[in-house]
Design a protein around this motif. Structure first.
Motif, PDB file in Angstrom:
ATOM      1  N   LEU A 232      58.460  36.479  67.277  1.00  0.00           N
ATOM      2  CA  LEU A 232      57.604  37.286  66.401  1.00  0.00           C
ATOM      3  C   LEU A 232      57.530  36.669  65.006  1.00  0.00           C
ATOM      4  O   LEU A 232      56.457  36.578  64.415  1.00  0.00           O
ATOM      5  N   SER A 233      58.673  36.252  64.482  1.00  0.00           N
ATOM      6  CA  SER A 233      58.687  35.639  63.150  1.00  0.00           C
ATOM      7  C   SER A 233      57.940  34.317  63.143  1.00  0.00           C
ATOM      8  O   SER A 233      57.241  33.983  62.179  1.00  0.00           O
ATOM      9  N   LEU A 234      58.089  33.546  64.228  1.00  0.00           N
ATOM     10  CA  LEU A 234      57.387  32.268  64.309  1.00  0.00           C
ATOM     11  C   LEU A 234      55.878  32.450  64.325  1.00  0.00           C
ATOM     12  O   LEU A 234      55.131  31.589  63.861  1.00  0.00           O
ATOM     13  N   ALA A 235      55.428  33.587  64.877  1.00  0.00           N
ATOM     14  CA  ALA A 235      53.981  33.843  64.977  1.00  0.00           C
ATOM     15  C   ALA A 235      53.405  34.490  63.727  1.00  0.00           C
ATOM     16  O   ALA A 235      52.197  34.725  63.663  1.00  0.00           O
ATOM     17  N   ASP A 236      54.242  34.784  62.737  1.00  0.00           N
ATOM     18  CA  ASP A 236      53.789  35.496  61.539  1.00  0.00           C
ATOM     19  C   ASP A 236      52.581  34.793  60.908  1.00  0.00           C
ATOM     20  O   ASP A 236      52.598  33.590  60.637  1.00  0.00           O
ATOM     21  N   GLY A 237      51.514  35.567  60.699  1.00  0.00           N
ATOM     22  CA  GLY A 237      50.278  35.026  60.141  1.00  0.00           C
ATOM     23  C   GLY A 237      49.333  34.508  61.195  1.00  0.00           C
ATOM     24  O   GLY A 237      48.149  34.286  60.931  1.00  0.00           O
ATOM     25  N   GLY A 238      49.846  34.300  62.409  1.00  0.00           N
ATOM     26  CA  GLY A 238      49.033  33.727  63.480  1.00  0.00           C
ATOM     27  C   GLY A 238      48.822  34.695  64.631  1.00  0.00           C
ATOM     28  O   GLY A 238      48.580  35.885  64.430  1.00  0.00           O
ATOM     29  N   THR A 239      48.924  34.164  65.837  1.00  0.00           N
ATOM     30  CA  THR A 239      48.626  34.931  67.048  1.00  0.00           C
ATOM     31  C   THR A 239      49.815  34.896  67.995  1.00  0.00           C
ATOM     32  O   THR A 239      50.395  33.834  68.234  1.00  0.00           O
ATOM     33  N   LEU A 240      50.162  36.063  68.535  1.00  0.00           N
ATOM     34  CA  LEU A 240      51.193  36.161  69.567  1.00  0.00           C
ATOM     35  C   LEU A 240      50.495  36.423  70.896  1.00  0.00           C
ATOM     36  O   LEU A 240      49.774  37.419  71.051  1.00  0.00           O
ATOM     37  N   PHE A 241      50.695  35.515  71.847  1.00  0.00           N
ATOM     38  CA  PHE A 241      50.075  35.648  73.169  1.00  0.00           C
ATOM     39  C   PHE A 241      51.135  36.096  74.158  1.00  0.00           C
ATOM     40  O   PHE A 241      52.099  35.377  74.436  1.00  0.00           O
TER      41      PHE A 241
END
Length: 454
Positions: A232-241
């Motif tokens: 979740l933190s790695l996807a911050d600002g982007g998209t979580l698939f």
């Protein structure tokens, strides 16, 4: 119709004037140069289809120097002109890459034939390159490849919702391109510069999924020797698939629901609340409503992730996409490992005749397997039979292609022509509407109409 362009390089002003006037009368756009240096300057801004080059040019008047200058014309066809009907020089010019050789005094009819053949070669190569470009794996929403109505609808919906932050649920059978759609939604969004993080909810053991998603702090459990950021933190600002979200354990569904509702979470063992800004795209091949009824999927989570539903179809329901998919996969293979690989008409028909329960993924793997034993040239039904011994030449295939050896490029061209005709008929000649039906721009449609002479 666009005029073909010719660069005439000759040191005799009278000849340049006479030849350029004659070529212009043949509907060619001609520019002339009196030296090699002048020719190099012109070719930098003049996209010539053909170069007519005198063999003896100033300041050296050395045929060897002139022949060496052919490299300055960036692969364009070069016809060598000389006042010396020297067979050895002719052979050497051709050996060094000249398209042809013609001697002065020039017979206009002979020049017409040679020029026409060279121009035809250039035009054909350009059209083939354009066709390959139009069917190679493209960028943007067109990355979901296919000419079928369902493929066009998917692309149109992706283009419309990609710029928004609406949550998306992509449903459909395995191997139909759900992750391709999800990645495309990210690439076309304002989050494209941020991470796209993919999580396969069924591939991570249930007892590890929470720490993988939320991360953990040092000492949270045995082996947690330092803090670790979660996906979740790695996807911050982007998209979580969230791939195959239907396989997510119920306990994790509750925790994910809180993230979607509040945009916050706690790492495993942590007391400091984390805030995140992500877009969530989910995918599944399961019937989530059936899972809701069975109690294995939370109803409130279902409506949280649903947002917009994009549904993909099995390949068996859109077999007209098979030739285009095959061409796209061949283009990728040619970029990676093989050269000049094509499919015979019978081979294409065999691929179209299969049911492909594994859908696009299975089609791609099958083509790659066959290509591995046929690294160049044309893939035939005989090549396929080496890996699929039960392959037979059906009467349907024989009747459909009685005497043809069309390549895949030629079949794709024929398919594009049929689809363009159909779209124009359906739109009663309205090119804007036809372009929308085909999923291409109006200008792109006009170029194809001109290219195919429709």
């Amino acid at each position: 119709m666009t005029q073909n362009k010719i660069l005439l390089v000759d040191d005799e002003p009278a000849f340049r004037e006479l030849a350029s006037r004659w070529l212009a009368n043949q509907d060619y756009h001609v520019k002339t140069a009196g030296s090699l240096e002048e020719a190099r300057k012109i070719i930098a801004t003049f996209d010539a289809d053909l170069v007519l080059l005198d063999l003896s040019m100033p300041p050296h008047f050395d045929p060897q120097v002139t022949l060496g200058s052919m490299a300055d014309f960036d692969g364009r066809p070069v016809i060598i002109i000389t006042g010396h009907a020297d067979r050895d020089l002719a052979l050497k010019a051709v050996a060094l890459g000249a398209w042809d050789f013609i001697a002065k005094p020039i017979d206009p009819e002979m020049l017409a034939v040679v020029v026409r053949r060279a121009i035809a070669k250039t035009t054909l190569e350009r059209e083939l390159n354009q066709l390959k470009q139009s069917t190679k794996p493209p960028e943007g929403a067109a990355a979901y490849i296919g000419h079928s109505t369902s493929s066009q609808k998917v692309r149109a919906l992706v283009e419309r919702i990609a710029p928004t932050d609406v949550r998306v649920l992509v449903t459909g059978p395995s191997g139909t391109g759900k992750e391709v759609i999800s990645k495309t939604l990210h690439d076309l969004s304002h989050r494209a510069a941020k991470p796209f993080v993919s999580v396969h909810c069924g591939a991570i053991p249930a007892d590890l999924l929470e720490s993988e998603l939320f991360g953990y702090v040092k000492g949270a459990f045995t082996g947690a020797e330092k803090d670790k950021a979660g996906l979740l933190s790695l996807a911050d600002g982007g998209t979580l698939f969230l791939d195959e979200i239907g396989e997510m354990p119920l306990a994790m569904q509750v925790k994910l629901l809180r993230v979607l509702q509040e945009g916050t979470f706690f790492p495993v063992g942590g007391r400091e609340q984390k805030h995140i800004d992500i877009r969530v795209i989910s995918a599944t091949n399961a019937d989530l409503l059936e899972k809701v009824r069975a109690g294995s999927f939370r109803e409130d989570l279902y409506y949280r992730i649903k947002g917009v539903n994009i549904e993909t179809q099995s390949l068996a329901e859109r077999l007209e996409d098979v030739p285009v998919l095959l061409q796209a996969f061949l283009s990728r293979l040619q970029n990676q490992q093989v050269k000049n690989l094509q499919l015979s008409a019978e081979a294409v028909q065999w691929f179209r005749d299969q049911s492909w329960p594994g859908n696009v993924r299975e089609l791609k793997n099958a083509l790659e397997s066959v290509a591995s034993i046929c690294p160049q040239g044309q893939i035939t039904l005989d090549d396929i039979q080496l890996l699929y011994p039960n392959v037979q030449r059906t009467n349907q295939t024989q009747n459909r292609y009685p005497d043809t050896e069309e390549t895949l490029d030629e079949q794709v061209k024929a398919l594009e022509i049929r689809l363009i005709h159909h779209a124009l008929e359906k739109s009663q000649g309205n090119r804007t509407q036809a372009a929308k039906q085909l999923g291409i721009s109006r200008q792109g449609l006009i170029k194809k109409i001109e290219r195919y002479g429709l």
